[in-house]
Design a protein around this motif. Structure first.
Motif, PDB file in Angstrom:
ATOM      1  N   SER A  96      12.501  45.434 -69.271  1.00  0.00           N
ATOM      2  CA  SER A  96      13.282  45.344 -68.042  1.00  0.00           C
ATOM      3  C   SER A  96      12.591  46.013 -66.860  1.00  0.00           C
ATOM      4  O   SER A  96      13.107  45.997 -65.750  1.00  0.00           O
ATOM      5  N   ASP A  97      11.414  46.652 -67.100  1.00  0.00           N
ATOM      6  CA  ASP A  97      10.686  47.281 -66.016  1.00  0.00           C
ATOM      7  C   ASP A  97      10.285  46.234 -64.978  1.00  0.00           C
ATOM      8  O   ASP A  97       9.948  45.096 -65.315  1.00  0.00           O
ATOM      9  N   GLU A  98      10.339  46.626 -63.672  1.00  0.00           N
ATOM     10  CA  GLU A  98       9.935  45.702 -62.617  1.00  0.00           C
ATOM     11  C   GLU A  98       8.425  45.550 -62.642  1.00  0.00           C
ATOM     12  O   GLU A  98       7.689  46.516 -62.475  1.00  0.00           O
ATOM     13  N   ALA A  99       7.964  44.304 -62.876  1.00  0.00           N
ATOM     14  CA  ALA A  99       6.535  44.078 -63.075  1.00  0.00           C
ATOM     15  C   ALA A  99       5.899  43.287 -61.949  1.00  0.00           C
ATOM     16  O   ALA A  99       4.696  43.383 -61.732  1.00  0.00           O
ATOM     17  N   ALA A 100       6.655  42.452 -61.247  1.00  0.00           N
ATOM     18  CA  ALA A 100       6.064  41.595 -60.230  1.00  0.00           C
ATOM     19  C   ALA A 100       7.109  41.209 -59.195  1.00  0.00           C
ATOM     20  O   ALA A 100       8.314  41.358 -59.407  1.00  0.00           O
ATOM     21  N   TYR A 101       6.591  40.700 -58.076  1.00  0.00           N
ATOM     22  CA  TYR A 101       7.451  40.259 -56.983  1.00  0.00           C
ATOM     23  C   TYR A 101       7.083  38.820 -56.649  1.00  0.00           C
ATOM     24  O   TYR A 101       5.910  38.443 -56.665  1.00  0.00           O
ATOM     25  N   ARG A 102       8.105  38.032 -56.319  1.00  0.00           N
ATOM     26  CA  ARG A 102       7.861  36.624 -56.035  1.00  0.00           C
ATOM     27  C   ARG A 102       8.777  36.158 -54.908  1.00  0.00           C
ATOM     28  O   ARG A 102       9.929  36.555 -54.819  1.00  0.00           O
ATOM     29  N   CYS A 103       8.226  35.293 -54.055  1.00  0.00           N
ATOM     30  CA  CYS A 103       9.038  34.656 -53.022  1.00  0.00           C
ATOM     31  C   CYS A 103       8.535  33.234 -52.831  1.00  0.00           C
ATOM     32  O   CYS A 103       7.443  32.876 -53.281  1.00  0.00           O
ATOM     33  N   ARG A 104       9.338  32.446 -52.146  1.00  0.00           N
ATOM     34  CA  ARG A 104       8.957  31.063 -51.833  1.00  0.00           C
ATOM     35  C   ARG A 104       9.060  30.877 -50.334  1.00  0.00           C
ATOM     36  O   ARG A 104      10.077  31.200 -49.726  1.00  0.00           O
ATOM     37  N   ASP A 105       7.994  30.347 -49.734  1.00  0.00           N
ATOM     38  CA  ASP A 105       7.991  30.147 -48.293  1.00  0.00           C
ATOM     39  C   ASP A 105       8.671  28.841 -47.934  1.00  0.00           C
ATOM     40  O   ASP A 105       9.211  28.134 -48.802  1.00  0.00           O
ATOM     41  N   SER A 106       8.647  28.500 -46.648  1.00  0.00           N
ATOM     42  CA  SER A 106       9.351  27.303 -46.177  1.00  0.00           C
ATOM     43  C   SER A 106       8.761  26.016 -46.724  1.00  0.00           C
ATOM     44  O   SER A 106       9.430  24.983 -46.753  1.00  0.00           O
ATOM     45  N   ARG A 107       7.526  26.067 -47.196  1.00  0.00           N
ATOM     46  CA  ARG A 107       6.891  24.880 -47.783  1.00  0.00           C
ATOM     47  C   ARG A 107       7.123  24.792 -49.281  1.00  0.00           C
ATOM     48  O   ARG A 107       6.618  23.888 -49.935  1.00  0.00           O
ATOM     49  N   GLY A 108       7.842  25.761 -49.829  1.00  0.00           N
ATOM     50  CA  GLY A 108       8.107  25.759 -51.263  1.00  0.00           C
ATOM     51  C   GLY A 108       7.016  26.409 -52.087  1.00  0.00           C
ATOM     52  O   GLY A 108       7.091  26.414 -53.316  1.00  0.00           O
ATOM     53  N   GLN A 109       6.012  26.979 -51.440  1.00  0.00           N
ATOM     54  CA  GLN A 109       4.916  27.632 -52.155  1.00  0.00           C
ATOM     55  C   GLN A 109       5.339  29.029 -52.588  1.00  0.00           C
ATOM     56  O   GLN A 109       5.928  29.786 -51.822  1.00  0.00           O
ATOM     57  N   SER A 110       5.049  29.354 -53.832  1.00  0.00           N
ATOM     58  CA  SER A 110       5.408  30.666 -54.375  1.00  0.00           C
ATOM     59  C   SER A 110       4.281  31.662 -54.140  1.00  0.00           C
ATOM     60  O   SER A 110       3.102  31.318 -54.209  1.00  0.00           O
ATOM     61  N   HIS A 111       4.665  32.885 -53.898  1.00  0.00           N
ATOM     62  CA  HIS A 111       3.711  33.976 -53.705  1.00  0.00           C
ATOM     63  C   HIS A 111       4.085  35.094 -54.676  1.00  0.00           C
ATOM     64  O   HIS A 111       5.246  35.504 -54.749  1.00  0.00           O
ATOM     65  N   VAL A 158      15.295  40.307 -62.206  1.00  0.00           N
ATOM     66  CA  VAL A 158      16.174  41.454 -62.446  1.00  0.00           C
ATOM     67  C   VAL A 158      16.972  41.847 -61.199  1.00  0.00           C
ATOM     68  O   VAL A 158      18.043  42.436 -61.306  1.00  0.00           O
ATOM     69  N   ARG A 159      16.457  41.515 -60.024  1.00  0.00           N
ATOM     70  CA  ARG A 159      17.213  41.772 -58.790  1.00  0.00           C
ATOM     71  C   ARG A 159      16.572  41.012 -57.646  1.00  0.00           C
ATOM     72  O   ARG A 159      15.482  40.460 -57.786  1.00  0.00           O
ATOM     73  N   MET A 160      17.271  41.004 -56.530  1.00  0.00           N
ATOM     74  CA  MET A 160      16.796  40.291 -55.348  1.00  0.00           C
ATOM     75  C   MET A 160      16.747  41.255 -54.164  1.00  0.00           C
ATOM     76  O   MET A 160      17.675  42.031 -53.950  1.00  0.00           O
ATOM     77  N   ILE A 161      15.643  41.207 -53.427  1.00  0.00           N
ATOM     78  CA  ILE A 161      15.502  42.006 -52.209  1.00  0.00           C
ATOM     79  C   ILE A 161      15.669  41.066 -51.020  1.00  0.00           C
ATOM     80  O   ILE A 161      14.844  40.174 -50.818  1.00  0.00           O
ATOM     81  N   PRO A 162      16.742  41.212 -50.236  1.00  0.00           N
ATOM     82  CA  PRO A 162      16.934  40.294 -49.109  1.00  0.00           C
ATOM     83  C   PRO A 162      15.889  40.514 -48.027  1.00  0.00           C
ATOM     84  O   PRO A 162      15.533  41.647 -47.701  1.00  0.00           O
ATOM     85  N   LEU A 195      10.985  37.185 -46.121  1.00  0.00           N
ATOM     86  CA  LEU A 195      11.700  36.282 -47.023  1.00  0.00           C
ATOM     87  C   LEU A 195      12.429  37.057 -48.115  1.00  0.00           C
ATOM     88  O   LEU A 195      12.156  38.233 -48.345  1.00  0.00           O
ATOM     89  N   ASP A 196      13.363  36.371 -48.769  1.00  0.00           N
ATOM     90  CA  ASP A 196      14.004  36.952 -49.944  1.00  0.00           C
ATOM     91  C   ASP A 196      12.979  37.081 -51.057  1.00  0.00           C
ATOM     92  O   ASP A 196      12.217  36.141 -51.331  1.00  0.00           O
ATOM     93  N   VAL A 197      12.968  38.234 -51.705  1.00  0.00           N
ATOM     94  CA  VAL A 197      11.964  38.506 -52.738  1.00  0.00           C
ATOM     95  C   VAL A 197      12.663  38.687 -54.084  1.00  0.00           C
ATOM     96  O   VAL A 197      13.618  39.451 -54.203  1.00  0.00           O
ATOM     97  N   GLU A 198      12.179  37.946 -55.084  1.00  0.00           N
ATOM     98  CA  GLU A 198      12.684  38.102 -56.449  1.00  0.00           C
ATOM     99  C   GLU A 198      11.858  39.149 -57.171  1.00  0.00           C
ATOM    100  O   GLU A 198      10.628  39.113 -57.139  1.00  0.00           O
ATOM    101  N   VAL A 199      12.520  40.087 -57.818  1.00  0.00           N
ATOM    102  CA  VAL A 199      11.841  41.119 -58.597  1.00  0.00           C
ATOM    103  C   VAL A 199      11.898  40.697 -60.068  1.00  0.00           C
ATOM    104  O   VAL A 199      12.984  40.474 -60.612  1.00  0.00           O
ATOM    105  N   LEU A 200      10.734  40.576 -60.688  1.00  0.00           N
ATOM    106  CA  LEU A 200      10.632  40.072 -62.054  1.00  0.00           C
ATOM    107  C   LEU A 200      10.286  41.193 -63.015  1.00  0.00           C
ATOM    108  O   LEU A 200       9.558  42.132 -62.657  1.00  0.00           O
ATOM    109  N   ASP A 201      10.815  41.074 -64.244  1.00  0.00           N
ATOM    110  CA  ASP A 201      10.420  42.041 -65.267  1.00  0.00           C
ATOM    111  C   ASP A 201       9.227  41.492 -66.037  1.00  0.00           C
ATOM    112  O   ASP A 201       8.644  40.461 -65.680  1.00  0.00           O
ATOM    113  N   GLY A 202       8.846  42.203 -67.080  1.00  0.00           N
ATOM    114  CA  GLY A 202       7.658  41.821 -67.844  1.00  0.00           C
ATOM    115  C   GLY A 202       7.768  40.474 -68.523  1.00  0.00           C
ATOM    116  O   GLY A 202       6.744  39.866 -68.874  1.00  0.00           O
TER     117      GLY A 202
END
Length: 215
Positions: free
Chosen positions: A33-48, A72-76, A60-67
């Protein structure tokens, strides 16, 4: 009780190392459950992605991912926060409008009631204005008299035997000028308040007519 023969016993330290080296133990030491990565999607649908929030994700809204890749949570992001603030402002304005309507209907029976209260409050302010204007007129007369008086003293007089300006006269001039500034500011403030009241009551009357269906 069954006892392991001496020849097959593993020393305590060696046993601990052996257990720690097993895949099961390694997995146990890492919390999925440890926070391992961060992900977002831009207006073109590309993930970062990134182990820190990518620069492209700052607004952008950022998704926090576990291992395991689970969210696990969302950062607005800033845009979301602005949208939330705008929505909140709209809701609060609607709530304030509804409260204003209830107050209008509970306070007044007719348009004449609103106009009567408006005229009463404006008359009180106008009475204050009349008193303030009289103070200003008196102070301007005093100012004119003092200006005439100081012409007999240095440095306002060119006569060689002119006396220096007395302290009490200089103090009276300063007090008069300061008094004029105070009352003129009060007059301007009072006039602005009258304009505000007229606008506010005009809005109340128009809204009251709408609520009552009065043309």
């Amino acid at each position: 009780m069954w006892i392991l023969p001496e020849s097959r016993r593993v020393p305590g330290l060696a046993l601990a190392l052996l257990v720690a080296a097993t895949p099961a133990a390694s997995a146990a030491t890492k919390n999925p459950s440890d926070e391992a990565a961060y992900r977002c999607r831009d207006s073109r649908g590309q993930s970062h992605f990134g182990q820190a929030i990518p620069e492209a994700c700052l607004d952008l809204d950022v998704e926090v991912l576990d291992g395991t890749g689970r969210i696990v949570r969302m950062i607005p992001g800033r845009r979301s926060l602005e949208q939330v603030a705008q929505q909140k402002a709209v809701e609060e304005a609607a709530k304030a409008g509804a409260q204003r309507d209830r107050t209008l209907l509970a306070t007044y029976i007719s348009v004449a009631d609103i106009e009567r209260l408006r005229d009463q409050r404006l008359e009180l302010l106008e009475q204050q204005n009349r008193v303030t204007r009289q103070y200003i007129a008196n102070l301007r007369e005093r100012e004119a008299r003092l200006i005439n008086d100081v012409q007999r003293f240095r440095p306002y007089s060119d006569l060689p035997k002119a006396l220096p300006l007395p302290d009490h006269l200089a103090e009276e001039i300063v007090n008069t000028v300061n008094g004029l500034q105070v009352y003129e500011q009060e007059l301007a403030k009072n006039t602005t308040e009258q304009d505000r009241l007229r606008t506010e009551f005009a809005s109340d009357i128009a809204r009251f007519k709408q609520l009552k269906g009065i043309n």
